[in-house]
Design a protein around this motif. Structure first.
Motif, PDB file in Angstrom:
ATOM      1  N   ASP A 239       0.807  -1.208   0.000  1.00 20.72           N
ATOM      2  CA  ASP A 239       0.000   0.000   0.000  1.00 20.72           C
ATOM      3  C   ASP A 239       0.846   1.265   0.000  1.00 20.72           C
ATOM      4  N   GLY A 240       2.159   1.133   0.024  1.00 20.57           N
ATOM      5  CA  GLY A 240       3.020   2.311   0.028  1.00 20.57           C
ATOM      6  C   GLY A 240       4.033   2.289  -1.087  1.00 20.57           C
ATOM      7  N   HIS A 241       3.728   1.580  -2.170  1.00 21.79           N
ATOM      8  CA  HIS A 241       4.675   1.480  -3.266  1.00 21.79           C
ATOM      9  C   HIS A 241       4.829   2.825  -3.961  1.00 21.79           C
TER      10      HIS A 241
ATOM     11  N   ILE B  54       7.826  12.905  -4.551  1.00 17.87           N
ATOM     12  CA  ILE B  54       8.227  12.196  -3.335  1.00 17.87           C
ATOM     13  C   ILE B  54       9.375  11.248  -3.639  1.00 17.87           C
ATOM     14  N   PHE B  55       9.261  10.530  -4.741  1.00 20.34           N
ATOM     15  CA  PHE B  55      10.328   9.596  -5.113  1.00 20.34           C
ATOM     16  C   PHE B  55      11.637  10.328  -5.366  1.00 20.34           C
ATOM     17  N   PHE B  56      11.582  11.396  -6.159  1.00 16.44           N
ATOM     18  CA  PHE B  56      12.815  12.099  -6.528  1.00 16.44           C
ATOM     19  C   PHE B  56      13.429  12.804  -5.317  1.00 16.44           C
ATOM     20  N   GLU B  57      12.609  13.331  -4.426  1.00 19.60           N
ATOM     21  CA  GLU B  57      13.156  13.983  -3.232  1.00 19.60           C
ATOM     22  C   GLU B  57      13.832  12.960  -2.315  1.00 19.60           C
ATOM     23  N   THR B  58      13.215  11.793  -2.164  1.00 23.12           N
ATOM     24  CA  THR B  58      13.818  10.737  -1.338  1.00 23.12           C
ATOM     25  C   THR B  58      15.106  10.219  -1.966  1.00 23.12           C
TER      26      THR B  58
ATOM     27  N   ILE C 170       8.586  14.498   3.657  1.00 22.66           N
ATOM     28  CA  ILE C 170       8.566  13.830   2.357  1.00 22.66           C
ATOM     29  C   ILE C 170       9.320  12.503   2.401  1.00 22.66           C
ATOM     30  N   VAL C 171      10.499  12.495   3.001  1.00 23.92           N
ATOM     31  CA  VAL C 171      11.363  11.314   2.931  1.00 23.92           C
ATOM     32  C   VAL C 171      11.077  10.301   4.028  1.00 23.92           C
ATOM     33  N   ASN C 172      10.343  10.682   5.064  1.00 31.17           N
ATOM     34  CA  ASN C 172      10.082   9.760   6.171  1.00 31.17           C
ATOM     35  C   ASN C 172       8.768   9.037   5.927  1.00 31.17           C
ATOM     36  N   PRO C 173       8.765   7.697   5.858  1.00 35.38           N
ATOM     37  CA  PRO C 173       7.518   6.972   5.573  1.00 35.38           C
ATOM     38  C   PRO C 173       6.457   7.153   6.651  1.00 35.38           C
ATOM     39  N   HIS C 174       6.849   7.417   7.896  1.00 36.24           N
ATOM     40  CA  HIS C 174       5.854   7.612   8.948  1.00 36.24           C
ATOM     41  C   HIS C 174       5.119   8.942   8.767  1.00 36.24           C
ATOM     42  N   PHE C 175       5.811   9.974   8.344  1.00 36.43           N
ATOM     43  CA  PHE C 175       5.133  11.228   8.049  1.00 36.43           C
ATOM     44  C   PHE C 175       4.255  11.094   6.808  1.00 36.43           C
TER      45      PHE C 175
ATOM     46  N   LEU D 178       5.342  17.789 -10.388  1.00 39.72           N
ATOM     47  CA  LEU D 178       5.679  16.476  -9.855  1.00 39.72           C
ATOM     48  C   LEU D 178       4.882  16.147  -8.603  1.00 39.72           C
ATOM     49  N   ASP D 179       4.217  17.135  -8.017  1.00 39.01           N
ATOM     50  CA  ASP D 179       3.402  16.876  -6.838  1.00 39.01           C
ATOM     51  C   ASP D 179       2.052  16.260  -7.182  1.00 39.01           C
ATOM     52  N   GLU D 180       1.707  16.207  -8.458  1.00 39.59           N
ATOM     53  CA  GLU D 180       0.424  15.652  -8.877  1.00 39.59           C
ATOM     54  C   GLU D 180       0.560  14.153  -9.080  1.00 39.59           C
ATOM     55  N   ASN D 181      -0.377  13.402  -8.500  1.00 38.88           N
ATOM     56  CA  ASN D 181      -0.389  11.952  -8.676  1.00 38.88           C
ATOM     57  C   ASN D 181      -0.765  11.603 -10.105  1.00 38.88           C
TER      58      ASN D 181
END
Length: 810
Positions: free
Chosen positions: A491-493, A501-505, A536-541, A623-626
């Motif tokens: 559920d978090g792929h 989010i991907f590029f920032e991480t 953005i980079v923390n999965p808990h946030f 890039l913020d748009e899904n």
């Protein structure tokens, strides 16, 4: 013509004597057929008649392998042996199987070992020695120059973070393998420079020797130049040690450090100009001699229920720490180096990693109880928040919830996503257990980041002025796990998230990996991390953001179909969160088609350079748009799973972290743990603030704040508006989750007991809905309530993949 050859009948055709293509002359034992070749056999041929002896070993094995007379009994023997062995093994494993069933509940509670056995002296000795032995491989001199030679796993001597320019700074100190301590220093004011020493406060102390070495090195590099004429001042005066939690890698050096400093200061008691140490203008919360009465004038701060070694100041959630103050009489006036006059440190309780873990929030302004000091305005550009999170929050992750309630496997949807299908509005929610307790602690820190004693109309986005200081250097490993296919939850792929989010991480991982891959003696820390990047980079946030989206969907659905009233038009003032781009990113990613279009227009003269610059600056926002959107199905209610997710989001975002026991709650000034889901108290102010911090408060025709307030009014049993009674505003702010569930999704209050929830004969497949609720009276059909929407022709990642339709010509 037929002829007998031995025991087999041979048929001769056209004078060609063959035996099914096999030359019988090669069969030495068949003399009758030595000159005859046949086409087929009228009886079963014998293998022995066709063998040429002697056979090689491999040929003999092949003959035996396909010999039925040998292999059939052997196969039966093997089957019997396997069955017998399995039966004997089952008899021998049965006691082990029964023992496993009995020990399974204890094995699931193996974290108790960390909670209870870890505190004894043997565990402390073993843990610290292992860390020291492993740390020796990483010990190196972190600078080339001998004057800057400091031991540690990272080169930190040149890293200094400014809190208050010219007055307060933060220095990281590496310890053990990857631990990090932090030194907060306060320089004296201009009139006291060279007369009062630099004041220090330490956050966590695992290795006292390394801390003392860094105290000397930092003083020589940054502050010794101010005391060339005053030989009596020889270093930084450390008078407070703040411990985030009791684990040995954060507290093992406290005792020795206090002892060393006490011995040193006792020998210097005969100074000509004694410098007094006190709680300064903070007044020590009614204890004016807080520092004077402790050995070495040092206080050791820890959570009130945490049992931190050598602790002599036990703090609770929400209190402000009385910081040290150095004063000296100089003629008719008194010189002071008072930390309370420039900063404040608030305690935030986060019971999850340990029952008494705390986060220290340092703000660049005095505490609110100091009425005599000037308080900066809300638009002060120097206002900052610095979070010392210990093991509660890491960059890219979080500490294990060792002392939280036990999390059942069916409640952890990251590891068991299929279990979510069986959830509904009546399912039990335990937000103080496992990963949910971690999420509530993250939400608590996020909400407390905004200055609690500043005006609500502050124009400073709190997340962009907040830095995080974790207790370990885990950044590279935690970010790398997010790209490991074995650890990515369904559920978090990444494909379900916005590309930004991907590029920032990925950018943050590449930067941190580069710093940690430098040669020994040059490795750099990856901290501190801005909170807006951590979001953005923390999965808990990121999970908190998804919780907020579930809650927003539930609120909008209730307002459209279930609300009895409407928000007045004059109150529908949209809240638009600040949408400033991240300016501290190392890399910036944009869609190449958009960039090429701007460049082409610029070259052709269609747009001027200023317009081109504005368009390029706005490219990153795309890039913020899904890429895969979801749209609701008209005239449908959400599924039971989505109802559960909405209720769960309200429990996580709307309720404060609860203590582990009733006594802990009273001591630490925290919420009381409850067993029933319906009894969880939800705060309206907290919920609204959470939606604002997550950037989910605006974007519709009606302000979500007004929808939440309307929900609170309609959910109260006494039908009393929360705006009527000003004196009881705190009481009106809290409401039980059961009443909110009844109003939002119509789940009845008479929910089954905890026993019936897990008793298979008594369990109910679907929740009960109140007969008078809008869910039962409306004619909406209950389905999943959403569809995926994706067009490969407009998707920026799929353009050009789908072939255009073929043009037909007549």
């Amino acid at each position: 013509m037929s002829k007998e050859g031995g025991d087999q009948e041979v048929v001769i055709l056209d004078d060609e004597k063959t035996t099914n293509g096999v030359d019988l002359n090669n069969g030495a034992n068949n003399a009758a057929a030595s000159s005859v070749k046949t086409s087929y056999y009228t009886s079963q041929p014998k293998r022995s008649s066709f063998l040429k002896y002697p056979l090689t070993f491999s040929q003999r094995i092949r003959e035996y392998r396909h010999n039925r007379c040998i292999m059939a009994p052997l196969a039966y023997t093997v089957i019997i042996a396997l069955i017998t062995t399995a039966f004997v093994g089952l008899l021998l494993a049965l006691p082990q199987f029964l023992l496993g069933i009995l020990l399974a509940p204890l094995l699931r509670r193996q974290k108790w070992i960390v909670q209870f056995l870890y505190q004894n002296s043997i565990a402390r000795w073993g843990h610290i020695n292992i860390l020291k032995h492993a740390g020796k491989k990483n010990q190196h001199y972190a600078a080339v120059a001998k004057s800057e030679a400091l031991p540690g796993h990272s080169h930190t001597i040149n890293q200094r973070i400014t809190v208050v320019p010219g007055r307060v700074y933060i220095h990281p100190i590496p310890q053990f393998i990857d631990n990090i301590a932090y030194l907060i220093v306060s320089c004296p004011p201009r009139e006291a420079v060279g007369k009062l020493p630099v004041l220090g406060v330490l956050v966590d102390c695992g290795e006292d020797a390394i801390v003392q070495a860094h105290l000397e090195g930092i003083y020589k590099k940054y502050y010794a130049c101010f005391y060339k004429r005053n030989k009596e001042i020889k270093g930084i005066e450390l008078h407070a040690i703040l411990c985030t939690h009791r684990h040995h890698d954060h507290t093992a050096g406290v005792g020795n450090l206090v002892k060393e400093l006490t011995t040193k200061r006792t020998g210097e008691s005969g100074a000509k100009k004694p410098i007094l140490v006190s709680a300064g203008r903070s007044r020590g919360d009614g204890q004016p001699k807080l520092y004077e009465e402790n050995s070495g004038n040092i206080i050791v701060v820890g959570g009130a229920v945490e049992q931190v070694p050598h602790c002599n100041l036990y703090v609770k959630n929400g209190c402000f720490i009385p910081l040290p103050c150095l004063s000296l009489s100089d003629g008719d006036k008194t010189l002071e180096n008072d930390l309370n006059a420039t900063i404040s440190i608030e305690v935030i309780g986060v019971p999850s990693h340990t029952r008494g873990s705390v986060v220290f929030a340092l703000r660049s302004r005095p505490a609110p109880d100091i009425a005599t000091l000037p308080v900066p305005r809300a638009n002060d550009s120097h206002l900052q928040t610095h979070l010392f999170t210990g093991d509660a929050i890491f960059t890219g992750g979080a500490g294990a919830p060792f002392e939280a309630d036990l999390e059942r496997s069916r409640d952890n949807f990251l590891k068991n996503p299929k279990k979510l299908k069986s959830k509904n509005g009546s399912s039990l929610i335990r937000p103080q257990a496992g990963s949910l307790s971690t999420e509530r602690c993250f939400a608590e820190v996020l909400l407390r980041v905004s200055d609690p004693y500043s005006p609500e109309s502050s124009s400073i986005p709190p997340r962009q002025t907040t830095l995080m200081y974790p207790g370990h250097e885990y950044t590279t490993d935690l970010l790398m796990r997010q790209f490991d296919q074995k650890t990515i939850a369904q559920d978090g792929h990444w494909v379900r998230m916005a590309p930004s989010i991907f590029f920032e991480t990925a950018s943050h991982y590449f930067t941190s990996a580069h710093r940690r891959a430098l040669p020994q003696g040059q490795k750099l820390l990856t901290i501190p991390t801005p909170l807006d990047k951590e979001m953005i980079v923390n999965p808990h946030f990121r999970t908190l953001k998804r919780r907020g989206e579930h809650l927003v969907n539930a609120l909008l659905l209730w307002y459209e179909f279930g609300a009895n009233n409407r928000v007045p038009a004059e109150k529908s003032t949209l809240f638009t969160p600040a949408n400033e781009r991240r300016k501290d990113s190392i890399f910036t990613t944009v869609y190449s088609n958009d960039l090429n279009a701007i460049l082409q227009d610029l070259r052709s003269g269609k747009i001027d350079p200023v317009s081109a610059a504005d368009q390029i600056e706005a490219l990153e926002g795309k890039l913020d748009e899904n890429l895969i959107a979801r749209r609701p199905i008209p005239s449908t209610l959400p599924s039971h799973k989505n109802v559960y997710l909405g209720v769960l989001a309200m429990a996580v975002l709307g309720s404060a972290p609860s203590a582990m026991t009733l006594s802990d709650a009273n001591i630490m000034n925290m919420a009381v743990p409850v067993e029933s889901t319906d009894e969880i108290l939800i705060s309206k102010r907290r919920l609204i603030s959470a939606l604002r911090q997550l950037g989910l408060s605006g974007g519709g025709s009606v302000h979500l704040d007004d929808i939440v307030a309307l929900l609170w009014d309609e959910s109260r049993l006494d039908n009393k508006s929360t705006e009527d009674d000003v004196e009881s505003s705190i009481e009106n702010d809290l409401i039980e989750l059961g009443l909110l569930k009844l109003s939002m999704v119509g789940v009845a209050l008479n929910q089954p007991s905890w026993f019936s929830k897990y008793c298979v004969p008594c369990i109910q497949p679907k929740p009960e809905y109140d007969e008078n609720s809008w869910v039962t009276t409306c004619r909406l059909k209950r389905t999943k309530g959403e569809l995926q929407k994706h067009d490969p022709k407009t998707c920026l990642l799929c353009q050009g993949v789908a072939s255009p339709p073929r043009t037909c010509y007549s």
